[in-house]
Design a protein around this motif. Structure first.
Motif, PDB file in Angstrom:
ATOM      1  N   UNK A 176       1.898  -2.393  -0.470  1.00 64.12           N
ATOM      2  CA  UNK A 176       1.467  -0.995  -0.532  1.00 64.12           C
ATOM      3  C   UNK A 176       2.118  -0.219   0.608  1.00 64.12           C
ATOM      4  N   UNK A 177       2.379   1.058   0.352  1.00 60.47           N
ATOM      5  CA  UNK A 177       2.733   1.978   1.429  1.00 60.47           C
ATOM      6  C   UNK A 177       2.030   3.305   1.143  1.00 60.47           C
ATOM      7  N   UNK A 178       1.833   4.150   2.156  1.00 54.59           N
ATOM      8  CA  UNK A 178       1.120   5.409   1.929  1.00 54.59           C
ATOM      9  C   UNK A 178       1.812   6.264   0.867  1.00 54.59           C
ATOM     10  N   UNK A 179       1.011   6.868  -0.008  1.00 52.93           N
ATOM     11  CA  UNK A 179       1.570   7.675  -1.099  1.00 52.93           C
ATOM     12  C   UNK A 179       2.470   8.788  -0.588  1.00 52.93           C
ATOM     13  N   UNK A 180       2.081   9.410   0.501  1.00 51.33           N
ATOM     14  CA  UNK A 180       2.873  10.512   1.049  1.00 51.33           C
ATOM     15  C   UNK A 180       3.786  10.068   2.195  1.00 51.33           C
ATOM     16  N   UNK A 181       3.828   8.754   2.437  1.00 51.61           N
ATOM     17  CA  UNK A 181       4.686   8.153   3.465  1.00 51.61           C
ATOM     18  C   UNK A 181       4.404   8.689   4.870  1.00 51.61           C
ATOM     19  N   UNK A 182       3.171   9.158   5.106  1.00 46.65           N
ATOM     20  CA  UNK A 182       2.840   9.646   6.444  1.00 46.65           C
ATOM     21  C   UNK A 182       1.459   9.162   6.854  1.00 46.65           C
ATOM     22  N   UNK A 183       1.158   9.311   8.151  1.00 43.49           N
ATOM     23  CA  UNK A 183      -0.136   8.890   8.693  1.00 43.49           C
ATOM     24  C   UNK A 183      -1.207   9.949   8.467  1.00 43.49           C
ATOM     25  N   UNK A 184      -0.924  11.165   8.937  1.00 44.47           N
ATOM     26  CA  UNK A 184      -1.897  12.257   8.921  1.00 44.47           C
ATOM     27  C   UNK A 184      -1.252  13.458   8.241  1.00 44.47           C
TER      28      UNK A 184
END
Length: 210
Positions: free
Chosen positions: A102-110
């Motif tokens: 998995x990786x974040x959907x928006x590729x960012x932390x916050x």
């Protein structure tokens, strides 16, 4: 009852991932736990799974539970040959898959956060202050924590703590340092960081006010 006036420090290492079936960061943190940070510091250590969603759950919960003066994260870098102090965490660019693919959907932390957040601790000052003659480990400073779980964790923690976090990269075990050497290095570095944090000239990145 007399109130505990000790400072609280939380230190995390990461669990296994990829070729790092034994993660040097967690081994080093366990060595630090054996050594401690002195009688005036309450030390708590935790192992973090190499999963983005676990980071987003665990980091806030640990901050809420302990409200530490300093939150230290330790990670392993297969490219590192020194113990490396990371100056900053980055918000975007997270495309590497974690242990759950998995990786974040928006590729960012916050979402909407600044591109980069710096620790209030001046890592160059910390590096220059480490003069322990018994510490046979080379310390260096970096501005790129790698855009994987290490960087993701660091930014998440910096955002929550308004800069009262730090990240330390260690090399794999035996390349070139032993677990004991890494544990002593962490003990020395964190002691210096606590001293720098208490200094009145400790700076807060201007981006923290955004």
């Amino acid at each position: 009852m007399e109130r505990n006036s000790n400072r609280t420090v939380v230190v995390t290492g990461f669990g296994p991932f990829g070729e790092h079936t034994t993660n040097a960061s967690w081994v080093a943190v366990q060595e630090l736990q054996k050594l401690g940070l002195g009688e005036e510091v309450d030390l708590y250590v935790y192992e973090i799974p190499v999963e983005y969603e676990k980071v987003l759950d665990l980091i806030p919960s640990l901050w809420k539970r302990h409200n530490p003066q300093l939150f230290i994260h330790v990670g392993v870098s297969g490219m590192a040959t020194t113990v490396t102090l990371e100056k900053c965490g980055h918000n975007q660019g997270y495309v590497g898959l974690d242990n759950r693919c998995h990786c974040p959907d928006n590729h960012c932390c916050v979402q909407g956060g600044p591109d980069c957040l710096e620790s209030v601790i001046d890592m160059d000052v910390v590096c220059n202050k480490i003069t322990d003659p018994q510490l046979d480990v080379i310390i260096s400073v970096s501005q790129d924590a790698g855009r994987y779980l290490c960087d993701f964790t660091y930014y998440t923690s910096l955002h929550l703590s308004r800069g009262k976090s730090a990240f330390i990269h260690v090399p794999p075990l035996g390349k070139p340092y032993t677990a004991e050497q890494l544990g002593r290095a962490l003990q020395t570095i964190i002691g210096v960081m606590l001293g720098v944090l208490e200094h009145p000239n400790a700076k807060m990145n201007c981006q923290m006010a955004l």
